[in-house]
Every structure is written in C-alpha cells, then in structure tokens.
Design a protein around this motif. Structure first.
Motif: not given
Length: 280
Positions: A161-167, A222-224
C-alpha cells in the motif's frame, strides 16, 4: 399497480444489464420471485483472467408521488417501526426478499439490504403494494433509481500500500493510523475502492453493475504492479539462524563475545596509561 410493476421491471432491466443473462448462463428469474442471480459478478482482471465480485448491499430510492400518513402505515402494517421523536420515517422490513425501507411522509422511500438489482426492484414493488393496500395509491410511474452498490472481492495476493499511494497520490489516500485500508478513488467510472494489504477489496459508489466490473478491470493491473514479494516462512528463517550459530553452541558464542569485550577494555586501559606517561 400494473404501471408501477411495468416501470420497476423496466428499471431493473436497464440497471442490471448482466444480472439475468450473460456470463452466468442462467434463465431469467421470475418477475415476482426473489433470485440470487446478479449477486455475484464476473469481472475481467485486464490481463486475461477473471475475478468474482460479490454484491453485499444495494441502496435504491423511489418516489411514490403521494403524501403519506406515517402513523396509519405504522399501525396497519406488520414489521414496521415508527418513532417520530427519534427518526421521521417509518422503518418497514421484508423477509423475502430480505430488504428494509425508510418511508417518508413526502412519499419518498429508500430501499436497502438487497444483494441484486432484481431483488431491489422486487422489494420496491412489494413496498408499493403494501402502501397501496393501506389506502395511499402511488403515482403511475414510480421514480426508481439505484444509488449505490457495495461489493467485495479478493485479488489473492498481498499489496504494498505504501508504494501504491506514493505513485498514485492523486487518486489514493492512505493513513494507517486512522484506517488500515487505502482509499482509491477512480475518476471514470466514479467508484471508490477500499484496498487492504491482505488483498481484500471493498467496492462502493457505483450505480450500475457494469460500473463495478469496469472499474475493477481498470484497477487490477495497477494492483499487480504492487504485489508483495514472497516472504520466507518462519521455519526457514529459524533454520538459517541455526546455521549461523557457532559450532560450540550458544555457550561458545557467549564466551567468545565476553573475551572480545575483555580484550577491548584492556586495550583502552593500555592506551590511557601510555597517554599519562607522555604527559609526565
């Protein structure tokens, strides 16, 4: 009620394009019988696979177009609650299909608790029939509209989740101290995802079943990208630690560390003695 039934049936056909036919290959449900068709949606994951989304709740509104006497409805109908000091609407419940309606004196009604568009329409028709039996005839064309669908699914892998919210900061917000899930707001269709690190997802904000499946098809690739790498099991970590342990066992490791600390202290004291002699 014939026109009300026809209108509600038409709305069901337009609101649920895949609830009766399509990927389920199931015969169309009876117009007056509850059905589980449409409670599970099949969505493409955008990479050649498929995922299943289970609808948990559908919220719909209807306008009967007639003023209602809530006290009369509460007195003459079963399974109703009415306490005007606490809430200014009659709460009416159905057993089949399982649904709850909030009926207001203006003639507007909120229907919730169903898990398919067909059952939502059927519950609305039953509520209209009950109100008509009390003595309040609805207008010919009931303004029925599905306002929100809530579904759940599981992508089957943990997510960073941290990488997802960052990008994706323009679409996502993540405050783990306030809420353990990441909130992802898709622009088109306007759907909100609650994404958890375990891979479980809650989908809300959609108005049609097509919006639910289309939104998930856009989000899955995106989740992948932020799929967590495989983590070594606890047993293998323990074995690796056991290999790095000295041959003599824990006691040998303790003795060696104590000898090293003793040598360090002696070297420091020797250096201090040499400095004192130079000063003298």
């Amino acid at each position: 009620m014939n026109s009300v039934t026809a209108t509600a049936t038409t709305m069901a056909a337009t609101a649920a394009p895949g609830s009766s036919t399509g990927s389920h290959h199931t015969a169309a449900p009876s117009q007056h019988a509850p059905s589980v068709v449409g409670s599970v949606l099949e969505a493409s994951d955008g990479v050649g696979g498929k995922c299943y989304i289970r609808l948990q709740n559908i919220s719909a509104t209807a306008n009967l177009g007639v003023k209602l006497d809530l006290k009369q409805i509460a007195l003459r109908c079963r399974n109703t609650e009415y306490n005007p000091k606490r809430f200014g609407a009659v709460i009416m419940r159905l057993r089949e299909p399982r649904a709850t309606a909030l009926i207001f004196a203006s003639g507007k009604m909120c229907v919730t608790g169903t898990k398919s568009a067909h059952n939502s329409v059927l519950a609305t028709k039953k509520f209209c029939y009950i109100i008509e039996k009390v003595g309040f005839k609805p207008q010919e064309h009931v303004d029925f509209k599905i306002q929100n669908l809530v579904g759940t699914t599981d992508v089957g892998f943990p997510i960073r989740l941290e990488g997802l919210v960052y990008l994706h900061s323009s679409f996502a917000s993540y405050e783990p101290e306030l809420f353990p899930g990441l909130i992802y707001r898709l622009a088109s269709p306007r759907v909100v995802f609650l994404i958890f690190v375990s891979g479980k997802i809650v989908i809300t904000g959609a108005k049609t079943e097509r919006d639910v499946t289309d939104a998930f098809t856009k989000l899955y690739p995106v989740l992948s990208e932020f799929r967590k790498a495989a983590v070594a099991p606890i047993g293998s970590v323990g074995r690796s630690l056991a290999i790095t342990t000295p041959v003599g066992g824990p006691s040998t490791a303790t003795n060696s560390s104590s000898n090293a600390s003793t040598a360090l202290i002696s070297s420091v004291s020797t250096n201090n003695d040499q400095r004192e002699m130079e000063l003298v």
